[in-house]
Design a protein around this motif. Structure first.
Motif, short mmCIF file in Angstrom:
data_model
loop_
_atom_site.label_atom_id
_atom_site.label_comp_id
_atom_site.label_asym_id
_atom_site.label_seq_id
_atom_site.Cartn_x
_atom_site.Cartn_y
_atom_site.Cartn_z
N GLN A 288 36.36 41.53 45.90
CA GLN A 288 34.99 41.36 46.40
C GLN A 288 34.38 42.72 46.75
N ALA A 289 35.21 43.62 47.26
CA ALA A 289 34.71 44.94 47.64
C ALA A 289 34.34 45.77 46.42
N SER A 290 35.12 45.65 45.36
CA SER A 290 34.88 46.39 44.12
C SER A 290 35.40 45.53 42.97
N PRO A 291 34.51 44.99 42.11
CA PRO A 291 34.94 43.96 41.14
C PRO A 291 35.72 44.51 39.94
N ARG A 292 36.80 45.22 40.24
CA ARG A 292 37.70 45.69 39.18
C ARG A 292 38.70 44.58 38.83
N VAL A 293 39.41 44.79 37.74
CA VAL A 293 40.46 43.86 37.35
C VAL A 293 41.58 43.95 38.39
N PRO A 294 41.98 42.83 38.99
CA PRO A 294 43.07 42.88 39.99
C PRO A 294 44.43 43.08 39.31
N VAL A 295 45.44 43.39 40.11
CA VAL A 295 46.78 43.57 39.53
C VAL A 295 47.58 42.27 39.54
N ARG A 296 47.08 41.27 40.24
CA ARG A 296 47.77 39.97 40.27
C ARG A 296 46.99 38.96 39.43
N GLY A 297 47.75 38.20 38.64
CA GLY A 297 47.11 37.18 37.81
C GLY A 297 47.06 35.83 38.46
N ASP A 298 47.66 35.70 39.67
CA ASP A 298 47.75 34.38 40.31
C ASP A 298 46.69 34.20 41.39
N ILE A 299 45.60 34.96 41.29
CA ILE A 299 44.49 34.77 42.24
C ILE A 299 43.27 34.29 41.46
N GLU A 300 42.34 33.71 42.18
CA GLU A 300 41.12 33.23 41.56
C GLU A 300 40.13 34.39 41.48
N VAL A 301 39.81 34.81 40.25
CA VAL A 301 38.92 35.96 40.09
C VAL A 301 37.48 35.51 40.27
N GLU A 303 33.47 35.44 39.31
CA GLU A 303 32.84 35.28 38.00
C GLU A 303 32.55 36.65 37.38
N GLY A 304 32.97 36.81 36.15
CA GLY A 304 32.73 38.06 35.42
C GLY A 304 33.90 39.00 35.40
N VAL A 305 34.87 38.83 36.33
CA VAL A 305 36.04 39.72 36.37
C VAL A 305 37.16 39.11 35.52
N PRO A 306 37.69 39.85 34.55
CA PRO A 306 38.79 39.31 33.74
C PRO A 306 40.06 39.12 34.55
N ASN A 307 40.81 38.09 34.21
CA ASN A 307 42.15 37.92 34.77
C ASN A 307 43.08 38.87 34.01
N PRO A 308 43.92 39.64 34.71
CA PRO A 308 44.79 40.59 34.00
C PRO A 308 45.72 39.93 32.99
N GLU A 309 46.03 38.65 33.19
CA GLU A 309 46.92 37.96 32.26
C GLU A 309 46.23 37.69 30.92
N GLU A 310 44.91 37.88 30.86
CA GLU A 310 44.17 37.65 29.61
C GLU A 310 44.04 38.93 28.79
N LEU A 311 44.47 40.06 29.33
CA LEU A 311 44.29 41.35 28.66
C LEU A 311 45.65 41.90 28.21
N ASN A 312 45.63 42.60 27.07
CA ASN A 312 46.86 43.17 26.52
C ASN A 312 46.90 44.67 26.85
N PHE A 313 47.51 44.99 27.99
CA PHE A 313 47.54 46.37 28.46
C PHE A 313 48.57 47.18 27.69
N ILE A 314 48.20 48.41 27.31
CA ILE A 314 49.18 49.29 26.69
C ILE A 314 50.01 49.96 27.79
N ASP A 315 51.16 50.48 27.41
CA ASP A 315 52.06 51.14 28.35
C ASP A 315 51.68 52.62 28.41
N MET A 316 50.96 53.02 29.47
CA MET A 316 50.48 54.40 29.57
C MET A 316 51.51 55.28 30.30
#
Length: 343
Positions: A288-301, A303-316
């Motif tokens: 709520q403070a800053s609408p970035r993608v959270p690191v947990r996928g088990d929370i209710e995002v 509206e407009g914020v992607p759930n991290p489990e829906e994105l394919n992150f590369i290993d940086m």
């Protein structure tokens, strides 16, 4: 005064017990320290974070808003007697530098078990509380007018369909652009990655100085596509705009970290703060403070914020790209210095 401190300590213990009972694991379920934690911070919505943290734990969050460079300089200057207990938000390269200089305290929060190991420093010196993600902001009016396609993969961006319509920023000026090209080199390997970038920049008429520049030009209707950090936030800020955010097949990212300062005066409160940031309750407040993608996928995002489990992150490999920054930028300039850069 002693009596007052005793009362404050009792109130802190009672609040911590209540918090421990209604949230997830707390490494330090009860803190007998003065109920204060001091945070150096580069994050949005600080008043909200401080208010909700104190409400949940009884610990007052005192904060100093600083850029990454300012926070790092202060931590170095205060190394023998640090003023801050926790460092929240800012560039991952600054946190890695602080880790190498012995300015951070390792801490493995029990709530880190709920988080993708990609976002966690293996020894516990820092852990992401949210993610800066690279995507494409597209102007839907221009796409319709010109009959342009919607990209799905990074390879789509190097086809002729995107020629003259794709805006990016300059990595010698923009940290966003630097980590973006690092992500491309990470995905493809350096040799193939540079070959990819040769084709990518053939489609960009010019570059912007700031990472926010491409998104601004797309929002203004001047270009159809912009490589942008957290493109979803543009629509959250103004849902009336004719723009859409797209995340491609592989998502380049970097964490907004939290760390405990080495030698912190309130180490147990600092652990409680880190645990709270990684709890479901804390993650929802931070979003709520800053609408970035959270690191947990088990929370209710929201509206407009992607759930991290829906994105394919590369290993940086942030350490590698930090150590090789000068070499990468020298190579970039030798290849692309002819491309003009604007504000």
């Amino acid at each position: 005064m002693k009596k007052l401190n005793g009362i404050l300590a009792i109130l802190c213990i009672m609040a911590a017990l209540v918090f421990a009972g209604c949230t997830e694991q707390q490494a330090s379920e009860v803190s007998e320290e003065e109920p204060i934690v001091t945070v150096y911070v580069a994050y949005g919505g600080l008043d909200l974070i401080a208010e909700e943290f104190e409400k949940d734990t009884g610990i007052k969050m005192e904060y100093v808003s600083l850029s990454s460079g300012e926070a790092l300089s202060r931590l170095k200057a205060e190394q023998s007697n640090p003023s801050a207990d926790v460092w929240l938000g800012g560039g991952i390269d600054a946190f890695i530098s602080a880790q190498n200089d012995g300015l951070l305290e390792a801490y493995k929060s029990p709530n880190a078990e709920e988080i993708d190991p990609l976002f966690v420093e293996e020894n516990g010196y820092w852990i992401g509380v949210s993610l800066v993600t690279i995507g494409i902001l597209e102007n839907t009016d221009l796409m319709t007018e010109k009959g342009l396609p919607e990209p799905e993969t990074w390879d789509d961006l190097i086809t002729e369909d995107y020629s003259g319509e794709l805006i990016a920023s300059n990595p010698t000026v923009s940290g966003t652009a630097y980590f973006t090209i690092c992500g491309i080199l990470q995905m493809n390997g350096e040799e193939e990655g540079w070959n990819y970038l040769d084709k990518f920049y053939q489609n960009t008429p010019f570059l912007t100085k700031r990472g926010s520049g491409p998104g601004n030009l797309v929002t203004a209707g001047e270009y159809a596509y912009g490589v942008a950090p957290d493109p979803h936030t543009t629509l959250i800020a103004n849902s009336e705009l004719p723009v859409k955010s797209v995340f491609l097949d592989n998502v380049i990212w970097w964490p907004s970290p939290v760390s405990i300062v080495n030698g912190a005066k309130h180490p147990e409160n600092a652990k409680i703060f880190v645990d709270w940031c990684l709890s479901k309750e804390g993650q929802e407040v931070l979003m709520q403070a800053s609408p970035r993608v959270p690191v947990r996928g088990d929370i209710e995002v929201i509206e407009g914020v992607p759930n991290p489990e829906e994105l394919n992150f590369i290993d940086m490999d942030f350490v590698y790209w930090g150590e090789n920054r000068d070499r990468i930028l020298d190579e970039w300039e030798s290849r692309y210095r002819e491309i003009s850069t604007t504000e």
